[in-house]
Design a protein around this motif. Structure first.
Motif, mmCIF file in Angstrom:
data_model
loop_
_atom_site.group_PDB
_atom_site.id
_atom_site.type_symbol
_atom_site.label_atom_id
_atom_site.label_comp_id
_atom_site.label_asym_id
_atom_site.label_seq_id
_atom_site.Cartn_x
_atom_site.Cartn_y
_atom_site.Cartn_z
ATOM 1 N N THR A 1 -1.736 10.055 4.231
ATOM 2 C CA THR A 1 -0.153 10.378 4.746
ATOM 3 C C THR A 1 1.102 9.395 3.909
ATOM 4 O O THR A 1 0.474 8.770 3.653
ATOM 5 C CB THR A 1 0.211 9.507 5.784
ATOM 6 O OG1 THR A 1 -0.525 10.784 6.678
ATOM 7 C CG2 THR A 1 2.138 9.931 7.117
ATOM 8 N N ILE A 2 1.826 10.101 3.062
ATOM 9 C CA ILE A 2 3.546 9.492 2.674
ATOM 10 C C ILE A 2 4.122 9.023 3.638
ATOM 11 O O ILE A 2 4.562 10.395 4.243
ATOM 12 C CB ILE A 2 3.715 9.880 1.728
ATOM 13 C CG1 ILE A 2 2.012 10.436 0.599
ATOM 14 C CG2 ILE A 2 4.712 9.510 0.532
ATOM 15 C CD1 ILE A 2 1.229 9.767 0.067
ATOM 16 N N TYR A 3 4.879 7.608 3.391
ATOM 17 C CA TYR A 3 6.582 7.090 4.828
ATOM 18 C C TYR A 3 7.009 7.449 3.210
ATOM 19 O O TYR A 3 7.313 6.858 2.505
ATOM 20 C CB TYR A 3 5.520 5.788 5.158
ATOM 21 C CG TYR A 3 4.947 6.488 5.915
ATOM 22 C CD1 TYR A 3 4.607 6.897 7.409
ATOM 23 C CD2 TYR A 3 3.032 6.549 5.992
ATOM 24 C CE1 TYR A 3 3.617 7.814 8.066
ATOM 25 C CE2 TYR A 3 3.032 6.056 6.265
ATOM 26 C CZ TYR A 3 3.119 6.758 8.221
ATOM 27 O OH TYR A 3 1.446 7.079 9.142
ATOM 28 N N GLU A 4 8.383 7.989 3.720
ATOM 29 C CA GLU A 4 9.530 6.875 3.130
ATOM 30 C C GLU A 4 10.545 6.445 4.086
ATOM 31 O O GLU A 4 10.926 7.986 5.397
ATOM 32 C CB GLU A 4 10.310 8.687 2.505
ATOM 33 C CG GLU A 4 11.176 8.846 1.681
ATOM 34 C CD GLU A 4 11.587 8.940 0.791
ATOM 35 O OE1 GLU A 4 11.147 10.036 0.543
ATOM 36 O OE2 GLU A 4 12.371 10.438 1.515
ATOM 37 N N GLU A 5 11.577 5.804 4.202
ATOM 38 C CA GLU A 5 12.672 5.669 5.049
ATOM 39 C C GLU A 5 12.113 5.527 6.169
ATOM 40 O O GLU A 5 13.090 5.566 7.309
ATOM 41 C CB GLU A 5 13.242 6.201 4.699
ATOM 42 C CG GLU A 5 14.482 6.135 3.433
ATOM 43 C CD GLU A 5 15.916 7.165 3.099
ATOM 44 O OE1 GLU A 5 16.090 7.522 4.378
ATOM 45 O OE2 GLU A 5 15.724 7.288 2.049
ATOM 46 N N GLY A 6 10.607 5.789 6.785
ATOM 47 C CA GLY A 6 10.288 4.744 8.469
ATOM 48 C C GLY A 6 10.337 5.779 8.698
ATOM 49 O O GLY A 6 9.471 6.214 10.015
ATOM 50 N N ILE B 1 7.598 10.212 8.128
ATOM 51 C CA ILE B 1 6.114 10.765 7.157
ATOM 52 C C ILE B 1 7.235 11.994 6.406
ATOM 53 O O ILE B 1 8.235 12.622 6.650
ATOM 54 C CB ILE B 1 5.427 11.561 9.093
ATOM 55 C CG1 ILE B 1 4.924 10.076 9.231
ATOM 56 C CG2 ILE B 1 4.493 12.610 7.540
ATOM 57 C CD1 ILE B 1 4.189 11.078 9.973
ATOM 58 N N LYS B 2 7.127 11.646 5.319
ATOM 59 C CA LYS B 2 6.974 12.866 4.342
ATOM 60 C C LYS B 2 6.246 13.799 3.939
ATOM 61 O O LYS B 2 6.801 14.602 3.916
ATOM 62 C CB LYS B 2 7.303 11.700 2.502
ATOM 63 C CG LYS B 2 8.287 12.586 1.956
ATOM 64 C CD LYS B 2 9.849 12.868 2.219
ATOM 65 C CE LYS B 2 10.126 13.752 0.769
ATOM 66 N NZ LYS B 2 11.157 14.205 0.877
ATOM 67 N N ILE C 1 0.658 -1.443 -0.298
ATOM 68 C CA ILE C 1 0.117 0.023 0.034
ATOM 69 C C ILE C 1 0.491 1.770 0.027
ATOM 70 O O ILE C 1 2.268 1.228 1.207
ATOM 71 C CB ILE C 1 -0.939 -0.131 1.084
ATOM 72 C CG1 ILE C 1 -1.905 -1.222 0.918
ATOM 73 C CG2 ILE C 1 -1.718 0.819 1.125
ATOM 74 C CD1 ILE C 1 -2.350 -1.532 2.894
ATOM 75 N N PRO C 2 0.740 2.409 -1.294
ATOM 76 C CA PRO C 2 1.936 2.936 -0.975
ATOM 77 C C PRO C 2 1.388 4.001 -0.095
ATOM 78 O O PRO C 2 2.081 5.217 -0.300
ATOM 79 C CB PRO C 2 1.409 3.785 -2.526
ATOM 80 C CG PRO C 2 -0.565 3.166 -2.939
ATOM 81 C CD PRO C 2 -0.258 1.939 -2.453
ATOM 82 N N TYR C 3 0.847 4.524 0.368
ATOM 83 C CA TYR C 3 0.660 5.253 1.879
ATOM 84 C C TYR C 3 -0.808 4.632 2.827
ATOM 85 O O TYR C 3 -1.790 4.225 2.406
ATOM 86 C CB TYR C 3 -0.490 6.641 0.564
ATOM 87 C CG TYR C 3 -1.739 6.004 0.004
ATOM 88 C CD1 TYR C 3 -2.224 5.616 0.482
ATOM 89 C CD2 TYR C 3 -0.918 6.435 -1.499
ATOM 90 C CE1 TYR C 3 -3.967 5.896 -0.429
ATOM 91 C CE2 TYR C 3 -2.140 5.544 -1.932
ATOM 92 C CZ TYR C 3 -3.076 5.251 -2.257
ATOM 93 O OH TYR C 3 -4.475 5.136 -2.437
ATOM 94 N N ALA C 4 -0.575 5.589 3.788
ATOM 95 C CA ALA C 4 -0.846 5.258 4.881
ATOM 96 C C ALA C 4 -3.047 6.675 4.444
ATOM 97 O O ALA C 4 -2.795 7.585 3.917
ATOM 98 C CB ALA C 4 -0.871 6.173 5.984
#
Length: 118
Positions: A76-81, A83-84, A58-61
């Protein structure tokens, strides 16, 4: 950070006026059970909580809050653990889009039955 989410959700469910559905990737579920087993079990113990497992990424929350007087949606978008970025809105087209995305993910997911861990 995840522990804070559990505290918020558990407090919210204890108020007794909410329902909660969560769609989780299998890897995320395994991490939660490994690192937050007691918190997960408390949350799973509420009759108004359901978990679904999605076999994929799933690419996003994505979350929806259906509450009077106004519904809200957030992504919400996550990157490397971490929030982006995050967006929250009460825009009707965004809410419709989010409901469609959520329904598609849930339809492609398996409902978690808690006897799976016994």
């Amino acid at each position: 950070m995840f522990g804070d989410y559990f505290d918020i959700l558990i407090d919210w469910m204890r108020e007794g006026e909410s329902e909660l559905e969560l769609i989780l990737e299998e890897d995320l579920l395994e991490s939660i059970v490994t690192n937050y087993e007691s918190e997960f079990n408390v949350l799973a113990g509420f009759d108004s909580v359901e978990f679904y497992i999605y076999d994929g990424q799933i690419p996003y929350a994505l979350w929806l809050i259906d509450r009077e007087p106004t519904d809200h949606v957030g992504i919400t978008i996550y990157e490397e653990g971490g929030i982006k970025g995050s967006l929250v809105t009460d825009s009707e087209p965004a809410i419709d889009w989010a409901r469609d995305q959520y329904d598609r993910l849930r339809d492609d997911s398996t409902k978690l039955e808690f006897n799976m861990f016994e």
